[in-house]
Structure formats: structure tokens, C-alpha cells
Design a protein around this motif. Structure first.
Motif, mmCIF file in Angstrom:
data_model
loop_
_atom_site.group_PDB
_atom_site.id
_atom_site.type_symbol
_atom_site.label_atom_id
_atom_site.label_comp_id
_atom_site.label_asym_id
_atom_site.label_seq_id
_atom_site.Cartn_x
_atom_site.Cartn_y
_atom_site.Cartn_z
ATOM 1 N N GLY A 43 22.007 45.449 62.737
ATOM 2 C CA GLY A 43 20.625 45.925 62.733
ATOM 3 C C GLY A 43 19.652 44.946 63.357
ATOM 4 O O GLY A 43 18.470 45.247 63.511
ATOM 5 N N ARG A 90 24.554 46.865 58.319
ATOM 6 C CA ARG A 90 23.104 46.703 58.139
ATOM 7 C C ARG A 90 22.714 46.494 56.684
ATOM 8 O O ARG A 90 21.627 45.994 56.407
ATOM 9 C CB ARG A 90 22.360 47.903 58.718
ATOM 10 C CG ARG A 90 22.440 47.961 60.235
ATOM 11 C CD ARG A 90 21.769 49.186 60.788
ATOM 12 N NE ARG A 90 22.504 50.370 60.323
ATOM 13 C CZ ARG A 90 22.052 51.614 60.435
ATOM 14 N NH1 ARG A 90 20.877 51.847 60.979
ATOM 15 N NH2 ARG A 90 22.786 52.630 60.013
ATOM 16 N N ASP A 126 29.153 49.505 60.423
ATOM 17 C CA ASP A 126 27.744 49.358 60.045
ATOM 18 C C ASP A 126 27.606 48.354 58.911
ATOM 19 O O ASP A 126 27.964 48.631 57.767
ATOM 20 C CB ASP A 126 27.185 50.721 59.638
ATOM 21 C CG ASP A 126 25.690 50.702 59.396
ATOM 22 O OD1 ASP A 126 25.082 49.606 59.386
ATOM 23 O OD2 ASP A 126 25.120 51.799 59.215
#
Length: 124
Positions: free
Chosen positions: A54, A19, A17
Motif C-alpha cells: 500500500g 496492506r 495483499d
């Protein structure tokens, strides 16, 4: 795609991740290692690594082209060195940031890495 060994497609997968990274930034080796530490995971040969920026939530809009981060040269090499055979990212920027594009693309192709672009996440 038809020449990818089938066993590469049946391995453990991990989502990294990213983001939190600013738009236009580069994912570094330290970013990858910090994310792995946060989720208590160690990359092993044949893992499938998916990078979540994202940007997939902007699919179908003009913002899709301007959002998200991308993999840098060093982080690409580091994942190759871990034995990863399939990488993916949820953006059009492929697996790497624009100014590293040709070099990173060559690195992945030379290391027989399959790349998946533009995949979408469903998060609760």
C-alpha cells in the motif's frame, strides 16, 4: 534483466495483499500462508509474486520512505523454496525489511530471483 529467461516472464502471477500489516513490520511465512489461504491459491514453481504493502500511494511524498512493511528472511526463503523466480514489491524497501536487506538480497541473488521494486497498483 537481459539474461532473464523469457519463459520466466510468462507465468501465473499472484498479488499478496499485506496492506493490513503495520508500518515497519515484517511479513512472515505465516502472513504469506494466511494470505494465500484467504485467496485460495497455492504457489507453484515459476509463479510471479507481487507483494502489495500500500506504500505506492505515497510515491512522490516524504511519507513514501516511512510507510509499509517488508519481507522477512524466512518468508523470502519460503517463496524461493516454492520455486518463485520473479518477486516484486510496491516500496523502496525492496523485497525485504531493512535489517534483513543484505541477507535477503543475497538469498534472492543466489537463487536467481528477479526482483521488481516500486511498481504501482491501480485498484478500484
Amino acid at each position: 534483466m537481459d539474461e532473464v529467461p523469457l519463459e520466466w516472464c510468462f507465468s501465473d502471477g499472484v498479488v499478496l495483499d499485506m496492506r493490513h500489516k503495520p508500518d515497519g513490520s515484517v511479513v512472515t511465512v505465516d502472513d504469506v500462508k494466511a494470505t494465500l489461504k484467504k485467496i485460495n491459491y497455492n504457489i507453484k514453481p515459476f509463479d510471479i509474486v507481487l507483494i502489495m504493502t500500500g506504500v505506492d500511494k505515497y510515491w512522490g511524498t516524504t511519507d513514501y520512505l516511512n510507510k509499509g512493511c517488508g519481507m522477512g528472511r524466512e518468508s523470502t526463503i519460503w517463496l524461493c523454496d516454492q520455486g518463485v523466480k520473479i518477486m516484486g514489491i510496491d516500496s523502496w524497501k525492496s523485497y525485504f525489511f531493512d535489517y534483513f536487506f543484505e541477507l535477503s538480497k543475497s538469498l534472492l541473488l543466489l537463487n536467481n530471483i528477479l526482483v521488481v521494486n516500486h511498481y504501482r497498483y491501480t485498484l478500484n
